[in-house]
Design a protein around this motif. Structure first.
Motif, PDB file in Angstrom:
ATOM      1  N   LYS A  36       0.992  -1.259  -0.063  1.00 16.60           N
ATOM      2  CA  LYS A  36       0.141   0.150   0.083  1.00 16.60           C
ATOM      3  C   LYS A  36       0.808   1.190  -0.077  1.00 16.60           C
ATOM      4  O   LYS A  36       0.547   2.118  -1.017  1.00 16.60           O
ATOM      5  CB  LYS A  36      -0.813   0.122   1.282  1.00 16.60           C
ATOM      6  N   ASN A  37       2.029   1.393   0.978  1.00 16.94           N
ATOM      7  CA  ASN A  37       2.679   2.616   0.941  1.00 16.94           C
ATOM      8  C   ASN A  37       3.400   2.740  -0.471  1.00 16.94           C
ATOM      9  O   ASN A  37       3.729   3.728  -0.682  1.00 16.94           O
ATOM     10  CB  ASN A  37       3.590   2.365   2.359  1.00 16.94           C
ATOM     11  N   LEU A  38       4.175   1.489  -0.886  1.00 19.90           N
ATOM     12  CA  LEU A  38       4.672   1.690  -2.104  1.00 19.90           C
ATOM     13  C   LEU A  38       3.815   2.186  -3.213  1.00 19.90           C
ATOM     14  O   LEU A  38       4.311   2.974  -4.109  1.00 19.90           O
ATOM     15  CB  LEU A  38       5.472   0.576  -2.411  1.00 19.90           C
ATOM     16  N   ALA A  39       2.791   1.742  -3.572  1.00 19.46           N
ATOM     17  CA  ALA A  39       1.855   2.137  -4.520  1.00 19.46           C
ATOM     18  C   ALA A  39       1.567   3.614  -4.279  1.00 19.46           C
ATOM     19  O   ALA A  39       1.334   4.308  -5.279  1.00 19.46           O
ATOM     20  CB  ALA A  39       0.574   1.333  -4.353  1.00 19.46           C
ATOM     21  N   MET A  40       1.046   4.039  -2.904  1.00 15.09           N
ATOM     22  CA  MET A  40       0.898   5.463  -2.563  1.00 15.09           C
ATOM     23  C   MET A  40       2.050   6.289  -3.159  1.00 15.09           C
ATOM     24  O   MET A  40       1.936   7.460  -3.649  1.00 15.09           O
ATOM     25  CB  MET A  40       0.440   5.757  -1.374  1.00 15.09           C
ATOM     26  N   ALA A  41       3.379   5.892  -2.938  1.00 12.42           N
ATOM     27  CA  ALA A  41       4.606   6.743  -2.955  1.00 12.42           C
ATOM     28  C   ALA A  41       4.912   6.589  -4.617  1.00 12.42           C
ATOM     29  O   ALA A  41       5.361   7.676  -5.121  1.00 12.42           O
ATOM     30  CB  ALA A  41       5.880   6.092  -2.349  1.00 12.42           C
ATOM     31  N   LEU A  42       4.607   5.810  -5.235  1.00 13.28           N
ATOM     32  CA  LEU A  42       4.652   5.425  -6.641  1.00 13.28           C
ATOM     33  C   LEU A  42       3.635   6.741  -7.253  1.00 13.28           C
ATOM     34  O   LEU A  42       3.954   7.425  -8.250  1.00 13.28           O
ATOM     35  CB  LEU A  42       4.246   4.046  -7.131  1.00 13.28           C
ATOM     36  N   SER A  43       2.536   6.784  -6.817  1.00 12.19           N
ATOM     37  CA  SER A  43       1.447   7.512  -7.312  1.00 12.19           C
ATOM     38  C   SER A  43       1.946   9.107  -7.161  1.00 12.19           C
ATOM     39  O   SER A  43       1.835   9.794  -8.135  1.00 12.19           O
ATOM     40  CB  SER A  43       0.059   7.287  -7.015  1.00 12.19           C
ATOM     41  N   VAL A  44       2.465   9.341  -6.309  1.00 13.19           N
ATOM     42  CA  VAL A  44       3.001  10.705  -5.712  1.00 13.19           C
ATOM     43  C   VAL A  44       4.292  11.084  -6.795  1.00 13.19           C
ATOM     44  O   VAL A  44       4.323  12.024  -7.422  1.00 13.19           O
ATOM     45  CB  VAL A  44       3.551  10.753  -4.356  1.00 13.19           C
ATOM     46  N   GLU A  45       4.984   9.880  -6.833  1.00 13.33           N
ATOM     47  CA  GLU A  45       6.289  10.311  -8.029  1.00 13.33           C
ATOM     48  C   GLU A  45       5.750  10.556  -9.245  1.00 13.33           C
ATOM     49  O   GLU A  45       6.305  11.484 -10.103  1.00 13.33           O
ATOM     50  CB  GLU A  45       7.314   9.263  -7.699  1.00 13.33           C
ATOM     51  N   VAL A  46       4.804   9.725  -9.766  1.00 13.09           N
ATOM     52  CA  VAL A  46       4.170   9.891 -10.995  1.00 13.09           C
ATOM     53  C   VAL A  46       3.590  11.248 -11.225  1.00 13.09           C
ATOM     54  O   VAL A  46       3.881  11.889 -12.383  1.00 13.09           O
ATOM     55  CB  VAL A  46       3.099   8.849 -11.382  1.00 13.09           C
ATOM     56  N   ALA A  47       2.894  11.763 -10.074  1.00 12.36           N
ATOM     57  CA  ALA A  47       2.353  12.953 -10.017  1.00 12.36           C
ATOM     58  C   ALA A  47       3.448  14.253 -10.282  1.00 12.36           C
ATOM     59  O   ALA A  47       3.344  15.160 -10.900  1.00 12.36           O
ATOM     60  CB  ALA A  47       1.357  13.386  -8.881  1.00 12.36           C
ATOM     61  N   GLU A  48       4.644  14.055  -9.747  1.00  9.77           N
ATOM     62  CA  GLU A  48       5.730  14.842  -9.551  1.00  9.77           C
ATOM     63  C   GLU A  48       6.478  14.885 -10.894  1.00  9.77           C
ATOM     64  O   GLU A  48       6.791  16.037 -11.439  1.00  9.77           O
ATOM     65  CB  GLU A  48       6.709  14.578  -8.649  1.00  9.77           C
ATOM     66  N   LEU A  49       6.286  13.834 -11.611  1.00  5.00           N
ATOM     67  CA  LEU A  49       6.916  13.743 -13.082  1.00  5.00           C
ATOM     68  C   LEU A  49       5.817  14.587 -13.881  1.00  5.00           C
ATOM     69  O   LEU A  49       6.408  15.156 -14.632  1.00  5.00           O
ATOM     70  CB  LEU A  49       6.953  12.131 -13.373  1.00  5.00           C
ATOM     71  N   ALA A  50       4.518  14.205 -13.865  1.00  7.50           N
ATOM     72  CA  ALA A  50       3.642  14.952 -14.709  1.00  7.50           C
ATOM     73  C   ALA A  50       3.795  16.313 -14.331  1.00  7.50           C
ATOM     74  O   ALA A  50       3.517  17.250 -15.415  1.00  7.50           O
ATOM     75  CB  ALA A  50       2.400  14.232 -14.308  1.00  7.50           C
ATOM     76  N   GLU A  51       4.051  16.998 -13.106  1.00  7.87           N
ATOM     77  CA  GLU A  51       4.097  18.359 -12.890  1.00  7.87           C
ATOM     78  C   GLU A  51       5.064  18.959 -13.925  1.00  7.87           C
ATOM     79  O   GLU A  51       4.915  20.134 -14.285  1.00  7.87           O
ATOM     80  CB  GLU A  51       4.344  18.405 -11.465  1.00  7.87           C
ATOM     81  N   HIS A  52       6.158  18.382 -14.232  1.00  6.03           N
ATOM     82  CA  HIS A  52       7.110  18.989 -14.958  1.00  6.03           C
ATOM     83  C   HIS A  52       6.795  19.397 -16.383  1.00  6.03           C
ATOM     84  O   HIS A  52       7.087  20.187 -17.287  1.00  6.03           O
ATOM     85  CB  HIS A  52       8.376  18.278 -14.944  1.00  6.03           C
ATOM     86  N   PHE A  53       5.803  18.601 -16.697  1.00  3.66           N
ATOM     87  CA  PHE A  53       5.069  19.037 -18.267  1.00  3.66           C
ATOM     88  C   PHE A  53       3.852  19.723 -18.313  1.00  3.66           C
ATOM     89  O   PHE A  53       3.539  19.962 -19.217  1.00  3.66           O
ATOM     90  CB  PHE A  53       4.945  17.491 -18.959  1.00  3.66           C
ATOM     91  N   GLN A  54       3.268  19.827 -17.034  1.00  3.86           N
ATOM     92  CA  GLN A  54       1.976  20.598 -16.857  1.00  3.86           C
ATOM     93  C   GLN A  54       2.529  22.026 -17.590  1.00  3.86           C
ATOM     94  O   GLN A  54       3.375  22.916 -17.476  1.00  3.86           O
ATOM     95  CB  GLN A  54       1.810  21.034 -15.651  1.00  3.86           C
ATOM     96  N   TRP A  55       1.594  22.590 -18.404  1.00  4.03           N
ATOM     97  CA  TRP A  55       1.346  23.883 -18.954  1.00  4.03           C
ATOM     98  C   TRP A  55       2.329  23.694 -20.318  1.00  4.03           C
ATOM     99  O   TRP A  55       2.432  25.149 -20.973  1.00  4.03           O
ATOM    100  CB  TRP A  55       1.569  24.749 -18.272  1.00  4.03           C
ATOM    101  N   LEU A  56       3.153  22.797 -20.685  1.00  2.00           N
ATOM    102  CA  LEU A  56       3.958  23.035 -21.654  1.00  2.00           C
ATOM    103  C   LEU A  56       3.183  22.431 -22.925  1.00  2.00           C
ATOM    104  O   LEU A  56       2.062  21.604 -22.876  1.00  2.00           O
ATOM    105  CB  LEU A  56       4.813  21.774 -21.681  1.00  2.00           C
TER     106      LEU A  56
END
Length: 124
Positions: A36-56
């Motif tokens: 559970k914790n690893l899946a949650m951490a994974l989703s947070v990291e995916v969101a952080e990755l996506a944030e770098h592309f936001q608004w491009l």
């Protein structure tokens, strides 16, 4: 002296798994690395990755500076490392699972039928 042969994809994933086990073990973090914790951490990291592309416009290389490229690379590494750890906890061979999923997708999306078409399989 010749360079060693590049490891197979599966060997590389196994090596990463071993490194993450060692890293967590040295810090006594295994107790926190539940699926559970690893899946949650994974989703947070995916969101952080996506944030770098936001608004491009597209996220193409010409829209990124060196600092952004480095940050994206590091977020991608975080995503991969958490995925490898989650697979380890769940006993999933990621390479085999990926090959299996590609075979299933080949049936869902026959190349001759879907070439150049981005719709989902149930829309064509």
């Amino acid at each position: 002296m010749t360079a060693p042969a590049a490891p197979s994809a599966n060997d590389s994933l196994t090596a990463l798994r071993d490194l993450t086990r060692q890293f967590a073990g040295e810090r006594d973090w295994q107790q926190f690395h539940t699926p559970k914790n690893l899946a949650m951490a994974l989703s947070v990291e995916v969101a952080e990755l996506a944030e770098h592309f936001q608004w491009l416009k597209t996220g193409a290389d010409d829209e990124l500076d060196d600092a952004k490229r480095t940050a994206i690379r590091h977020e991608m590494a975080d995503v991969l490392l958490y995925l490898v750890q989650l697979a380890d906890k769940r006993g999933v061979d990621l390479y085999a699972a990926a090959v299996e999923k590609m075979a299933l997708n080949a049936v869902k999306y026959p190349a001759a039928q879907v070439r150049g078409d981005a719709r989902k399989y149930n829309e064509y």
